[in-house]
Enzyme design. Structure first.
Site, short mmCIF file in Angstrom:
data_model
loop_
_atom_site.label_atom_id
_atom_site.label_comp_id
_atom_site.label_asym_id
_atom_site.label_seq_id
_atom_site.Cartn_x
_atom_site.Cartn_y
_atom_site.Cartn_z
N GLU A 1 1.22 -0.30 -4.91
CA GLU A 1 0.22 0.70 -5.27
C GLU A 1 0.92 2.05 -5.34
OE1 GLU A 1 -3.42 3.37 -3.59
OE2 GLU A 1 -1.77 2.61 -2.38
N ASP A 15 0.83 -1.20 0.00
CA ASP A 15 0.00 0.00 0.00
C ASP A 15 0.87 1.26 0.00
OD1 ASP A 15 -2.73 1.29 0.52
OD2 ASP A 15 -1.56 2.03 2.23
#
Length: 513
Positions: free
Chosen positions: A294, A264
């Site tokens: 990400e 993330d």
């Protein structure tokens, strides 16, 4: 008597026609190519509102639900599932998981007023992993490593003279993490302000800001001038922090059984640590681990530059530039651009792309509708392409009632989407086509994809080289009826409907019996 005889005769005819239809139905799996390997296909097995009021009750216990759905997910062609952050977060059992509190608590300890997480207990999670593995599905952990939230107590911390807010002053920061419910199980490392670069809240004055601690600087990230994201920003120049997070990564893989990570907010984390973390965790395991970051960057060249900065060939990234093109397709775009768009089409980076249409950030109830038109066209693109690993979004698959049509595309990917991919030379503003040649050693695979952003409803025909001479094709989606037979060079007149609701066709070979 005569009526009875005629009725019986008509009944026999109906049965025979039905049986003949079943026997020769090309979409029956008996008529599919023999699959010796599956294309990688991932299910994002959650969405932001999962388990909340107004959503399916069964989703309140996601780990249990996945154990039930594992066989059907495997059957349709999913080879991996991306799970939400499974660790204890600041909001307890109502937290989606991105407000990381304790990475080592997977729903085992009474912390944040709950033992279980939003998705279930550690025991249920481990059981789900075993059952998914038993069905040939790999499992990927959503690792939120950028920040921590929900500290157990505050500390008085002096700020750097370079702090964006309150330079040189003293604040009361939520930076003391002692994890009292876990009692040092798995790790005895406890976090304090020295484990962080800064925070966004001063408890003393009850004010928000961007507070950089004395003696600290923002880590070496791809966006160094804007490194800070939220919460207590983890300092990956701290060697003890590096050790604890790497030990956790090894534990998640080797003890809990995960097969890789979705990282993330990866562009906000020290790039040197990301490289080191991937190498160390991969080295600890005999499995070929999966890592996808990400990095929300919509420019192709900048996204490629991010990969170059991390400098680790095992890291893939979500193809945000490609998704940007799907947004453009909502209201109509020049379909010819689909040949060039996205990291998935950039030389040297095609195999580093993880393609997707929507996720928990791009689609939320009452906030962002995501790709709300021509979504099937976008899925048809990513599920038939030679390069890129596609992700299907749970909310699309189960909540938005797209499962039946997506299953057709998933079956196309599982059985037909093999061999080199080729762009065609007669794409235009309204129709994009793409060919998969198929494998030489497999009978009946390969395909011709056609997608349209038109709305007239008319059927458009394009002369396309399928790379398969003297072959009969049919549209697996059923949107265009009839068969197409290619000539001795592989050319045929393939068709697609200019329609938002049926503007995607995937022509696949009929296997000769």
């Amino acid at each position: 008597m005569k009526k009875s005889f005629l009725y019986l005769l008509s009944l026999i005819l109906v049965i025979n026609v039905t049986l003949v239809g079943c026997v020769f139905n090309p979409n029956m799996k008996d008529n599919f190519p023999s699959v010796s390997r599956n294309n990688e296909t991932i299910l994002q097995a959650f969405y932001w509102e999962m388990g909340e009021t107004g959503h399916p009750k069964e989703e309140e216990n996601l780990w249990l639900l996945l154990t039930q759905k594992a066989p059907e997910l495997s059957e349709v062609g999913f080879t991996g599932v991306w799970l939400p952050p499974a660790n204890k977060a600041m909001g307890g059992k109502k937290d989606v998981g991105y407000a990381t509190y304790d990475l080592w608590d997977l729903g085992e300890f009474n912390q944040k007023d709950t033992v279980r997480t939003k998705y279930g207990t550690k025991e249920e999670l481990e059981s789900a992993i075993k059952i998914l593995h038993g069905n040939g599905i790999k499992v990927y952990y959503d690792a939120v490593l950028n920040h921590r939230m929900g500290a157990d107590s505050t500390e008085t911390v002096k700020l750097s003279l370079n702090s964006p807010d309150k330079p040189g002053q003293t604040i009361l920061a939520w930076t003391k993490f002692t994890f009292p419910g876990r009692k040092n199980k798995y790790s005895d490392f406890q976090w304090n302000w020295q484990c962080f670069d800064g925070v966004d809240w001063d408890e003393k004055t009850k004010t928000s800001g961007k507070f950089l601690f004395e003696g600290k600087s923002w880590d070496y990230t791809f966006i160094r001038d804007d490194d800070y994201l939220m919460g207590a920003d983890v300092d990956y120049e701290n060697l003890e922090v590096q050790e604890d997070v790497t030990n956790w990564g090894n534990w998640i893989i080797n003890e809990i059984g995960f097969d890789g990570f979705r990282l993330d907010a990866v562009k906000h984390i020290d790039s040197r640590f990301i490289n080191q973390f991937i190498n160390d965790v991969q080295k600890s395991s005999s499995k070929d681990l999966f890592f996808v970051g990400e990095a929300w960057i919509e420019d192709i060249n900048t996204l490629a530059k991010f990969l170059d900065t991390v400098n680790n060939d095992d890291l893939k990234v979500f193809d945000f530039p490609l998704r940007r093109s799907f947004e453009d397709m909502i209201n109509g775009t020049d379909m010819r651009t689909l040949q060039y768009t996205g990291l998935v089409n950039k030389e040297g980076y095609k195999n580093r792309a993880v393609t997707f249409v929507d996720n928990h950030d791009t689609n939320r109830d009452g906030k962002d509708p995501g790709i709300y038109r021509r979504k099937y066209q976008a899925y048809a693109y990513i599920l038939t392409r030679e390069h890129g690993i596609p992700v299907v979004y749970w909310k699309d698959y189960y909540i938005y009632d797209m499962k039946n049509e997506l299953d057709k595309l998933l079956e196309v990917r599982k059985y037909f989407a093999y061999g080199p991919g080729y762009e065609v030379d007669n794409n235009d503003e309204d129709v994009y086509s793409y060919v998969r040649e198929g494998l030489e050693e497999v009978e009946g695979d390969g395909l011709v994809l056609m997608i349209s952003d038109g709305e007239s409803g008319e059927i458009i025909s394009k002369r396309i080289n399928s790379r398969q001479p003297n072959t009969t094709f049919y549209d697996y989606t059923g949107h265009v009826q009839g068969k197409i037979i290619t000539d001795e060079r592989g050319y045929g007149d393939f068709k697609v409907r200019k329609s938002e609701n049926e503007g995607w066709s995937v022509w696949v070979p009929v296997i000769k019996k």
